[in-house]
Design a protein around this motif. Structure first.
Motif, PDB file in Angstrom:
ATOM      1  N   ASP A 453      -7.508   7.515  -3.504  1.00 53.54           N
ATOM      2  CA  ASP A 453      -6.173   6.966  -3.215  1.00 53.54           C
ATOM      3  C   ASP A 453      -5.096   7.553  -4.123  1.00 53.54           C
ATOM      4  O   ASP A 453      -3.902   7.473  -3.795  1.00 53.54           O
ATOM      5  N   PHE A 454      -5.483   8.100  -5.251  1.00 54.66           N
ATOM      6  CA  PHE A 454      -4.506   8.428  -6.286  1.00 54.66           C
ATOM      7  C   PHE A 454      -3.472   9.454  -5.820  1.00 54.66           C
ATOM      8  O   PHE A 454      -2.263   9.283  -6.062  1.00 54.66           O
ATOM      9  N   ARG A 455      -3.863  10.510  -5.168  1.00 58.82           N
ATOM     10  CA  ARG A 455      -2.906  11.542  -4.748  1.00 58.82           C
ATOM     11  C   ARG A 455      -1.935  10.996  -3.677  1.00 58.82           C
ATOM     12  O   ARG A 455      -0.737  11.308  -3.706  1.00 58.82           O
ATOM     13  N   LYS A 456      -2.443  10.170  -2.766  1.00 54.58           N
ATOM     14  CA  LYS A 456      -1.568   9.564  -1.751  1.00 54.58           C
ATOM     15  C   LYS A 456      -0.581   8.583  -2.396  1.00 54.58           C
ATOM     16  O   LYS A 456       0.593   8.540  -2.034  1.00 54.58           O
ATOM     17  N   MET A 457      -1.109   7.838  -3.398  1.00 54.11           N
ATOM     18  CA  MET A 457      -0.241   6.897  -4.101  1.00 54.11           C
ATOM     19  C   MET A 457       0.844   7.635  -4.879  1.00 54.11           C
ATOM     20  O   MET A 457       2.001   7.172  -4.944  1.00 54.11           O
ATOM     21  N   ALA A 458       0.496   8.770  -5.463  1.00 55.76           N
ATOM     22  CA  ALA A 458       1.503   9.555  -6.181  1.00 55.76           C
ATOM     23  C   ALA A 458       2.580  10.053  -5.225  1.00 55.76           C
ATOM     24  O   ALA A 458       3.784  10.060  -5.558  1.00 55.76           O
ATOM     25  N   VAL A 541      -0.835  -0.585   1.855  1.00 55.04           N
ATOM     26  CA  VAL A 541      -1.222  -2.000   1.821  1.00 55.04           C
ATOM     27  C   VAL A 541      -2.712  -2.073   1.507  1.00 55.04           C
ATOM     28  O   VAL A 541      -3.508  -1.339   2.100  1.00 55.04           O
ATOM     29  N   ALA A 542      -3.085  -2.978   0.601  1.00 62.29           N
ATOM     30  CA  ALA A 542      -4.491  -3.257   0.327  1.00 62.29           C
ATOM     31  C   ALA A 542      -4.977  -4.229   1.384  1.00 62.29           C
ATOM     32  O   ALA A 542      -4.875  -5.452   1.237  1.00 62.29           O
ATOM     33  N   THR A 543      -5.433  -3.673   2.455  1.00 62.36           N
ATOM     34  CA  THR A 543      -5.728  -4.502   3.633  1.00 62.36           C
ATOM     35  C   THR A 543      -6.836  -5.524   3.400  1.00 62.36           C
ATOM     36  O   THR A 543      -6.847  -6.581   4.035  1.00 62.36           O
ATOM     37  N   GLU A 550      -4.689   1.226   2.544  1.00 58.80           N
ATOM     38  CA  GLU A 550      -4.337   2.061   3.696  1.00 58.80           C
ATOM     39  C   GLU A 550      -2.860   2.451   3.586  1.00 58.80           C
ATOM     40  O   GLU A 550      -2.038   1.697   3.059  1.00 58.80           O
ATOM     41  N   PHE A 551      -2.524   3.634   4.127  1.00 56.35           N
ATOM     42  CA  PHE A 551      -1.171   4.191   3.960  1.00 56.35           C
ATOM     43  C   PHE A 551      -0.481   4.373   5.325  1.00 56.35           C
ATOM     44  O   PHE A 551      -1.144   4.550   6.355  1.00 56.35           O
ATOM     45  N   LYS A 562       0.386  -4.804   7.231  1.00 54.47           N
ATOM     46  CA  LYS A 562       0.663  -6.099   6.612  1.00 54.47           C
ATOM     47  C   LYS A 562       0.002  -7.227   7.400  1.00 54.47           C
ATOM     48  O   LYS A 562      -0.562  -8.163   6.800  1.00 54.47           O
ATOM     49  N   ASP A 563       0.067  -7.137   8.712  1.00 57.04           N
ATOM     50  CA  ASP A 563      -0.590  -8.165   9.525  1.00 57.04           C
ATOM     51  C   ASP A 563      -2.111  -8.144   9.285  1.00 57.04           C
ATOM     52  O   ASP A 563      -2.772  -9.201   9.248  1.00 57.04           O
TER      53      ASP A 563
END
Length: 571
Positions: A453-458, A541-543, A550-551, A562-563
């Motif tokens: 997740d780190f690269r997408k989060m960056a 969102v941390a589903t 998920e992005f 979100k839902d």
């Protein structure tokens, strides 16, 4: 019959004369000139070759007939001055024709010596020039050697001669034992003996020979001491070599004494480095014993850096076993993303200090702990050390100082960050300074759940910071920053509470990055911050509410995520 061999000189001819003794001529006497033995003449041919007419002719002229000839020693040397020779009888040989061979009076018929085959002039007559001087029948003549049958008995030694002060014929000693400075004296002594001097007695009187004997004893003693010391040293080093290569290393027995000691093992220490630390602390008896125990234990190479609580005088095997037990370790573990507040509490606990002691030192003495010069450049930073207590294991045992523990952590952060050109990277990513880059890494570490997740989060962070961002208008809106502000980790945050808080760390109400890092990022998060994806991610969102993130690229996609989250969390 008169005694033969005594000249008019002061001393008789000595039978041990090395030039004229039996040993010098192989048992035969060479007589270059005629000799008188009871009125008879004997002229044996010398084994070294007599002087013939042709040999003497080189001197020029003709020698008068009937005169005596100089005596030669077989090498062309005449008599010595000061030692008159016994004159030979005149008329026995006229100097012409071959010399007659006269047998010894006591030996019976004597066969003439054959000529030397290598001497082309053997058995030829001798001719002398009239210009050659005649030394026979003069005071300069030297008496020829006597035949063995007529030699005198050994003369009595001098009354004052000490037989122990001189070496016998077979007792010649090397100059090393008699003193190297005696060579010149020995040469003079030999010359004096040839001329019949009484220096043998004089040496005994003067005490010189006894002094030499004393020096001989000292020299022998020195040799014995040197050889003994050399053998002893060789034996010692030989024993040490055997012990080092084949002997058993010194070791204690058992689990040690009741006295405990903390041993700090630095990062990257090898077997001998660890062994040296243990030996210096009195835990093991020898380094080799511990290295041997470590090589024999399958888990021996798994030792980690840190502080270990051990006993003194332990066997190497028991010390290693205790170090492999986590209960013996006295360390502080800084986990990736962990905040400083948690680290301070762990240090206080390990050092057995009152709660808050380490935090106070961190906030008041941070300038002396080794921070890089680009750190803490914002006055709104809550903790100047946040983001600089690099994740890892650090020794922290009772008796250590909190600042010493913190310095190790800061030094590790400085080293890790120094591997990257943070200033240039920050500029390329449209950031102001390296501190902002570390801050981004701390956000990636806090919001991401896995390294994937780190690269997408960056990328989400960099896309939201862009001035062209119309989705969030440069607001990060991260719960992690608000939780840091509050010192909590809630996943459900009241929107009213968030929207009413104006702290610079609240990214819901303040654009851009917070003043500083919100935790201590690890290497994975830092690398992701330096190399984000380029897929257009702007939402996440941390589903499942815990580990799955998920992005999304648009707001509509975000609403669907979100839902999904609300359904999984029961909202």
């Amino acid at each position: 019959m008169t005694e033969y061999g005594r000249g008019p000189g002061p001393e008789p001819w000595h039978p041990e004369d090395p030039l004229y003794g039996d040993g010098g001529w192989g048992g035969q006497q060479a007589h270059p000139g005629p000799q008188s033995y009871g009125g008879q003449q004997q002229h044996p041919q010398s084994q070294y070759g007599d002087w013939s007419q042709e040999q003497h002719a080189g001197y020029g002229g003709e020698h008068p007939q009937g005169q005596a000839y100089p005596q030669y020693d077989g090498q062309g040397h005449g008599g010595y001055p000061g030692h008159p020779q016994q004159p030979y009888q005149q008329g026995a040989w006229d100097g012409t024709g071959p010399q007659p061979q006269v047998p010894h009076p006591a030996a019976g018929p004597q066969m003439a010596y054959p000529a030397d085959p290598a001497d082309p002039y053997g058995q030829q007559t001798v001719a002398y020039d009239g210009g050659q001087p005649d030394f026979y029948a003069t005071p300069e003549a030297y008496p020829p050697p006597e035949p063995p049958g007529r030699r005198r008995t050994e003369p009595e030694p001098h009354p004052d001669w000490d037989p122990e002060s001189e070496a016998g014929p077979g007792d010649e000693q090397h100059p090393f034992f008699t003193g190297g400075d005696q060579d010149e004296d020995d040469e003079h002594e030999l010359a004096d003996d040839r001329f019949g001097s009484d220096r043998r007695g004089g040496k005994a009187k003067g005490g010189k020979a006894k002094g030499k004997k004393r020096r001989n004893g000292c020299a022998c003693l020195v040799v014995v001491l040197v050889l003994g010391g050399g053998l002893g040293g060789a034996g010692y080093y030989g024993y040490q070599f055997y012990q080092n290569r084949f002997g058993v290393a010194p070791d204690y027995a058992g689990n040690g004494t009741s006295e405990t000691v903390t041993v700090e093992i630095p990062k990257g220490a090898g077997g001998y480095d660890i062994a040296r630390k243990l030996k210096e602390a009195g835990v093991v008896k020898s380094m080799d014993a511990f290295v041997a125990a470590q090589s024999q234990n399958p888990r021996g190479k798994t030792l980690q850096a840190g502080a270990y609580l051990l006993h003194k005088q332990m066997s190497a095997a028991s010390a290693l076993a205790l170090m492999l037990d986590p209960k013996s370790q006295s360390n502080v573990l800084v986990k990736p993303g962990e905040r400083n507040a948690q680290v301070y509490e762990a240090v206080d606990k390990q050092l057995d200090l009152a709660s808050g002691t380490t935090k106070k030192i961190a906030t008041t003495q941070y300038k002396a702990l080794g921070l890089p010069n680009w750190a803490n450049n914002n006055s709104k930073i809550l903790d100047p050390l946040e983001g600089f207590l690099f994740p890892g294991t650090y020794p922290a045992a009772k008796g250590m100082k909190p600042d010493a523990v913190l310095k190790q952590m800061v030094a590790q952060a400085d080293e890790s960050y120094g591997r990257y050109n943070l200033a240039a990277k920050a500029k390329a990513l449209n950031l102001q300074d390296p501190l902002q880059l570390v801050t981004v890494a701390s956000l990636v570490q806090a919001e991401g759940k896995t390294p994937d997740d780190f690269r997408k989060m960056a990328e989400v962070v960099y896309n939201r910071l862009k001035p062209t961002n119309t989705e969030t208008n440069q607001l990060l809106q991260f719960d992690s920053t608000f939780n840091y502000l509050k010192g909590q980790s809630n996943i459900h945050i009241n929107e009213k509470e968030i929207n009413s808080n104006r702290s610079p760390y609240n990214t819901y109400t303040n654009k851009g990055l917070p003043p500083g890092p919100i935790g201590n990022p690890g290497d994975d998060a830092l690398k992701a911050a330096l190399n984000p994806t380029a897929d257009g991610w702007i939402y996440f969102v941390a589903t499942d509410g815990m580990n799955k993130t998920e992005f999304a690229r648009t707001y509509a996609e975000f609403q669907k995520l979100k839902d999904k989250f609300n359904a999984s969390s029961g909202n």
